[in-house]
Design an enzyme around this catalytic site. Structure first.
Site, mmCIF file in Angstrom:
data_model
loop_
_atom_site.group_PDB
_atom_site.id
_atom_site.type_symbol
_atom_site.label_atom_id
_atom_site.label_comp_id
_atom_site.label_asym_id
_atom_site.label_seq_id
_atom_site.Cartn_x
_atom_site.Cartn_y
_atom_site.Cartn_z
ATOM 1 N N SER A 150 0.817 -1.209 0.000
ATOM 2 C CA SER A 150 0.000 0.000 0.000
ATOM 3 C C SER A 150 0.857 1.267 0.000
ATOM 4 C CB SER A 150 -0.898 -0.011 1.236
ATOM 5 O OG SER A 150 -1.365 1.272 1.511
ATOM 6 N N CYS A 151 0.294 2.360 -0.576
ATOM 7 C CA CYS A 151 0.990 3.649 -0.564
ATOM 8 C C CYS A 151 0.641 4.447 0.695
ATOM 9 C CB CYS A 151 0.614 4.473 -1.778
ATOM 10 S SG CYS A 151 1.315 3.830 -3.281
ATOM 11 N N ILE A 152 -0.369 4.001 1.419
ATOM 12 C CA ILE A 152 -0.734 4.699 2.641
ATOM 13 C C ILE A 152 -0.716 3.716 3.801
ATOM 14 C CG2 ILE A 152 -1.984 6.852 2.214
ATOM 15 C CD1 ILE A 152 -4.403 5.188 1.441
#
Lengths: 102, 158
Positions: A100-102
């Protein structure tokens, strides 16, 4: 590639993440932590247990999830695993690096 | 694991349209997650993001934004911005992207420094009480450059 950790031979990828979770033991986790210059405490293991639970339920890990986890808050998380907390905690937990990017 | 070569990312956020704000937030948060220091300097319209009363009302731009694929005349109709914003927020929620207020909290807790631009604060006649509680301070651009004065530091204007 193969690597010897805590007298156990494990398979890791080029970044050092275990490629087969079944090879993970607490001792292996401890060795990885040492390599990352992290001294494991009970609180660290609580976080690892939370990560394992998420992993078993196939739920994605994110920093927002950590905030809601009830196990640890974000500030403490950064203090316990300095220099990229989710990256390091998952490595110690023997699971793949979160995508995930977050 | 190899130590990262980028040590610090400094973002200057000058806009308050949602896509720009999230770009800055995701990159700043992503930096912290990689063990890279990060800071955001809110200037001009970017100040809307750190005003208690305004941060929940940020919108996506439907006019002058060809990527929205809405004819400009339609994009200007009442309610269009609100509708597009609602749709975008729904998609974001699906990806577990936090809303602005929660994202600011996450950034602050993660050690990302949040700064307001002094000149813009003065220009918009803002007081400290108008700004979010986890703001780290109000800086001049000179102060901000001093914070950039380190090896392997990058500045990004959004």
């Amino acid at each position: 590639m193969e690597k010897k950790l805590a007298k156990i031979t494990v398979n890791v990828n080029e970044e050092g993440y275990l490629t087969d979770f079944s090879q993970w033991t607490k001792e292996v986790g401890n060795e990885i932590a040492k390599e990352q210059e992290i001294e494991m405490t009970n609180k660290h293991w609580e976080v690892i247990a939370y990560i394992h639970e998420k992993f078993k339920n196939e739920e994605p890990l994110s920093i927002r999830g950590i905030k809601k986890s009830g196990v640890i808050n974000i500030k403490e998380f950064y203090q316990l695993f300095p220099g990229g907390p989710l990256k390091k905690a998952t490595m110690i937990a023997g699971i793949p690096k979160p995508k995930s990017c977050i | 694991m190899e130590k990262t070569k980028i040590r610090k990312m400094l973002f200057i956020l000058s806009k308050a349209t949602i896509e720009n704000v999230y770009a800055a937030f995701i990159m700043a948060n992503g930096a912290r997650m990689e063990g890279i220091d990060s800071e955001i300097f809110f200037t001009f319209f970017g100040l809307e993001v750190i005003q208690k009363k305004k941060l929940e009302h940020l919108r996506v731009a439907t006019v002058g934004n060809p990527a929205m694929h809405i004819p400009t005349m339609l994009g200007g109709l009442p309610g269009m911005e609100a509708l597009a914003t609602k749709m975008m927020k729904k998609e974001m929620e699906k990806l577990d992207m936090p809303p602005i207020d929660e994202f600011l909290e996450i950034l602050s807790d993660s050690g990302c420094k949040l700064w307001a631009c002094k000149l813009a604060v003065d220009m918009f006649h803002l007081k400290e009480k108008d700004l979010i509680d986890n703001l780290d301070g109000i800086l001049t651009i000179g102060d901000f450059y001093n914070r950039a004065d380190k090896d392997n530091t990058h500045l990004l204007f959004i």
